[in-house]
Design a protein around this motif. Sequence first.
Motif, PDB file in Angstrom:
ATOM      1  N   MET A 102      -7.619   5.247 -11.621  1.00  0.00           N
ATOM      2  CA  MET A 102      -6.091   4.422 -11.607  1.00  0.00           C
ATOM      3  C   MET A 102      -5.988   3.012 -11.804  1.00  0.00           C
ATOM      4  N   THR A 103      -6.851   2.657 -10.097  1.00  0.00           N
ATOM      5  CA  THR A 103      -6.352   1.131  -9.850  1.00  0.00           C
ATOM      6  C   THR A 103      -7.127   0.298 -11.048  1.00  0.00           C
ATOM      7  N   GLY A 104      -8.078   0.646 -12.306  1.00  0.00           N
ATOM      8  CA  GLY A 104      -8.341  -0.446 -13.349  1.00  0.00           C
ATOM      9  C   GLY A 104      -7.149  -0.654 -13.662  1.00  0.00           C
ATOM     10  N   LEU A 105      -6.580   0.251 -13.929  1.00  0.00           N
ATOM     11  CA  LEU A 105      -5.898   0.069 -15.469  1.00  0.00           C
ATOM     12  C   LEU A 105      -3.965  -0.504 -15.121  1.00  0.00           C
ATOM     13  N   SER A 118      -6.504  -1.445  -6.052  1.00  0.00           N
ATOM     14  CA  SER A 118      -8.287  -0.760  -5.330  1.00  0.00           C
ATOM     15  C   SER A 118      -7.418   0.463  -4.489  1.00  0.00           C
ATOM     16  N   GLU A 119      -7.843   1.169  -4.274  1.00  0.00           N
ATOM     17  CA  GLU A 119      -7.715   2.520  -3.562  1.00  0.00           C
ATOM     18  C   GLU A 119      -8.733   2.600  -2.068  1.00  0.00           C
ATOM     19  N   SER A 120      -8.414   3.490  -0.852  1.00  0.00           N
ATOM     20  CA  SER A 120      -9.525   4.185  -0.096  1.00  0.00           C
ATOM     21  C   SER A 120      -9.430   5.538   0.027  1.00  0.00           C
ATOM     22  N   ASN A 121     -10.154   6.063   1.113  1.00  0.00           N
ATOM     23  CA  ASN A 121      -9.778   7.280   0.865  1.00  0.00           C
ATOM     24  C   ASN A 121      -8.260   7.779   0.680  1.00  0.00           C
ATOM     25  N   ASP A 122      -7.736   6.961   1.961  1.00  0.00           N
ATOM     26  CA  ASP A 122      -6.324   6.822   2.587  1.00  0.00           C
ATOM     27  C   ASP A 122      -5.430   6.633   1.751  1.00  0.00           C
ATOM     28  N   ASP A 123      -5.215   4.993   1.275  1.00  0.00           N
ATOM     29  CA  ASP A 123      -4.366   4.641   0.177  1.00  0.00           C
ATOM     30  C   ASP A 123      -4.496   4.095  -0.574  1.00  0.00           C
ATOM     31  N   LEU A 124      -3.641   3.331  -1.359  1.00  0.00           N
ATOM     32  CA  LEU A 124      -3.694   2.894  -3.014  1.00  0.00           C
ATOM     33  C   LEU A 124      -3.330   1.659  -2.782  1.00  0.00           C
ATOM     34  N   GLY A 125      -4.095   0.454  -2.595  1.00  0.00           N
ATOM     35  CA  GLY A 125      -2.745  -0.928  -3.128  1.00  0.00           C
ATOM     36  C   GLY A 125      -3.232  -1.823  -3.858  1.00  0.00           C
ATOM     37  N   GLY A 126      -2.064  -2.668  -4.043  1.00  0.00           N
ATOM     38  CA  GLY A 126      -2.491  -3.871  -5.084  1.00  0.00           C
ATOM     39  C   GLY A 126      -1.917  -4.969  -3.749  1.00  0.00           C
ATOM     40  N   SER A 127      -2.394  -6.003  -4.650  1.00  0.00           N
ATOM     41  CA  SER A 127      -1.632  -7.760  -3.937  1.00  0.00           C
ATOM     42  C   SER A 127      -2.094  -8.611  -5.219  1.00  0.00           C
ATOM     43  N   ASP A 157     -16.094   8.353  -4.420  1.00  0.00           N
ATOM     44  CA  ASP A 157     -14.707   7.623  -5.137  1.00  0.00           C
ATOM     45  C   ASP A 157     -14.431   7.395  -6.498  1.00  0.00           C
ATOM     46  N   GLN A 158     -15.698   7.254  -6.712  1.00  0.00           N
ATOM     47  CA  GLN A 158     -15.505   6.990  -8.880  1.00  0.00           C
ATOM     48  C   GLN A 158     -15.627   7.997  -8.814  1.00  0.00           C
ATOM     49  N   ALA A 217       1.547  -1.115  -0.063  1.00  0.00           N
ATOM     50  CA  ALA A 217       0.561   0.176  -0.176  1.00  0.00           C
ATOM     51  C   ALA A 217       0.541   1.559  -0.088  1.00  0.00           C
ATOM     52  N   PHE A 218       0.490   2.227  -0.943  1.00  0.00           N
ATOM     53  CA  PHE A 218       0.874   3.277  -1.107  1.00  0.00           C
ATOM     54  C   PHE A 218       0.229   4.688  -0.210  1.00  0.00           C
ATOM     55  N   GLU A 219       0.596   5.309   0.252  1.00  0.00           N
ATOM     56  CA  GLU A 219      -0.064   6.169   0.978  1.00  0.00           C
ATOM     57  C   GLU A 219      -0.334   7.417  -0.095  1.00  0.00           C
ATOM     58  N   GLY A 220      -1.508   7.628   0.240  1.00  0.00           N
ATOM     59  CA  GLY A 220      -1.993   8.567  -0.802  1.00  0.00           C
ATOM     60  C   GLY A 220      -3.626   7.875  -1.539  1.00  0.00           C
ATOM     61  N   GLY A 221      -4.728   8.000  -1.526  1.00  0.00           N
ATOM     62  CA  GLY A 221      -5.970   7.560  -2.078  1.00  0.00           C
ATOM     63  C   GLY A 221      -6.413   8.772  -2.759  1.00  0.00           C
ATOM     64  N   SER A 222      -7.933   8.350  -2.629  1.00  0.00           N
ATOM     65  CA  SER A 222      -8.908   9.447  -3.588  1.00  0.00           C
ATOM     66  C   SER A 222      -9.563  10.821  -3.190  1.00  0.00           C
ATOM     67  N   SER A 223      -8.280  10.498  -1.411  1.00  0.00           N
ATOM     68  CA  SER A 223      -8.416  12.349  -0.962  1.00  0.00           C
ATOM     69  C   SER A 223      -7.517  13.039  -1.681  1.00  0.00           C
ATOM     70  N   GLN A 224      -6.489  12.698  -2.019  1.00  0.00           N
ATOM     71  CA  GLN A 224      -5.956  12.802  -3.543  1.00  0.00           C
ATOM     72  C   GLN A 224      -5.967  13.590  -4.102  1.00  0.00           C
ATOM     73  N   ASP A 225      -6.680  12.881  -4.593  1.00  0.00           N
ATOM     74  CA  ASP A 225      -7.513  13.994  -5.825  1.00  0.00           C
ATOM     75  C   ASP A 225      -7.752  15.488  -6.127  1.00  0.00           C
ATOM     76  N   PRO A 226      -6.972  15.526  -7.426  1.00  0.00           N
ATOM     77  CA  PRO A 226      -7.159  17.127  -7.254  1.00  0.00           C
ATOM     78  C   PRO A 226      -9.012  17.386  -7.685  1.00  0.00           C
ATOM     79  N   ASP A 227      -9.509  18.885  -7.160  1.00  0.00           N
ATOM     80  CA  ASP A 227     -10.501  19.338  -7.864  1.00  0.00           C
ATOM     81  C   ASP A 227     -10.214  19.224  -8.863  1.00  0.00           C
ATOM     82  N   GLY A 228     -12.450  18.658  -9.242  1.00  0.00           N
ATOM     83  CA  GLY A 228     -12.675  18.775 -10.366  1.00  0.00           C
ATOM     84  C   GLY A 228     -12.122  17.740 -11.285  1.00  0.00           C
TER      85      GLY A 228
END
Length: 445
Positions: free
Chosen positions: A79-82, A109-118, A187-188, A60-71
């Motif tokens: 990004m998680t689907g790509l 997958s992503e959450s508000n706070d992180d972006l992770g993989g498996s 999130d979406q 997991a990397f810090e920085g999920g959907s809460s990092q999305d730029p405004d707009g």
Amino acid sequence: MRLSLSTYLTTLLLALVFLVLPAVVAARAEVKIQEVRSEKGVTAWLVEDYSVPIIAVRFAFEGGSSQDPDGKEGLANLMTGLFDEGAGDLDSEAFQSRLDDAGAEMGFSESNDDLGGSMRMLSDQQDEAFELLRLAVESPRFDQAPIDRIRSQIVAGIVANARDPETEASRKWAEAIYGAHPYARPDQGTEKSLAAITADDLRAFHKAVFARDQLKIAVVGAIDAESLKKRLDQVFGNLPEKAQIRKVDPVEPKLGQTLQVEYPLPQTSLQLVYPGVRRDAPDFLAAALMEQILGGGSFSSRLFDEVREKRGLAYSVTSMLINQEHSSSLVISTATRSDRAAETLAVVRDVVRRMAEEGPTAAELEAAKKYMLGAYAINNLDSSGAIASTLVNIQADDLGIDYIQRRVDLIGAVTLDEVKAVARKLLSAEPAVMILGPKMDGGKG
């Protein structure tokens, strides 16, 4: 009474399961965790397990959907689907073909706070699997055709869900609770925000978030520490050292409000939000035990007993401590017949009031401790993937590599007075209440 052959065999199988399960759970609970550090400084927690020839990787990397730029809300989710839609010199079809040939499973997958993989792979196919994981993590292509296809799938879901009252209620609820904070955003994303996202946005987000300084990794399976060191550098060693994460302010849920979302439904959904406790707070375990007694996952909770068993008002009623990086809350949820919604809400609030004023009994606390200790291995350590996910979460919460061993003593040390104190602190507040269904007068029960 005569038993059919099928019934007899089923009964025998269940008996064997319950005889074997405690031993399996006990073995899982005694996992030996090693901290492995590569030559380039990439750190992971490793549990060696050669019982099956499989390796499970979670990160997991810090920085999920809460990092999305405004707009451009929905950027992290898109990004998680790509990541398996082309990387390095491989386009989407070639990448997925090689992934299939390797017999590996990859997901992001992503959450508000992180972006992770498996990833799960066969140990004898790890050369190919780790190389594909490296390509996905280090060099995703973000080609336009896959972007358009995955974006269209997400938009189709958004359009379909727009007609769903629960989705609409959840959106309004998040805005009411979190205001202008990033946690209030979907999130979406939206049709408009997704349309604004470009391949360059995805590449910039990937560069900013996929870095080594806040990376958490866990590996479980048929691999030794020396081999893992090389794999860590292979997959993660060439990432930037420092992430470029935008600061997100803490936010307290806006309590003391009632939100009614009116729909002509036969059932009314109720949600109550109270203050929570940060995961690193000294009284977190006391709060977790109190919440378990109040409405946790067992059938012996006070809410279950009062709402379902005694009055038959609802099929299910639960409470949960929600811990995010920048906010915490305690949430109670249930659904009931619309003509009994006011009664159900009044009962829930009365149960909460009594817990705030009196706290639990010594017997309730002892039962909650036994449940939390027994359920942990079953819920968190029952597979290699579950163990890997648990270890990443423990790292993210900064609980220490020996937390699983210390947890028994930590829970055992919680006193009745501590649980009563945290019950008063959290449950004496006036909650936020959401009512989804026909209009209901009041909201205070």
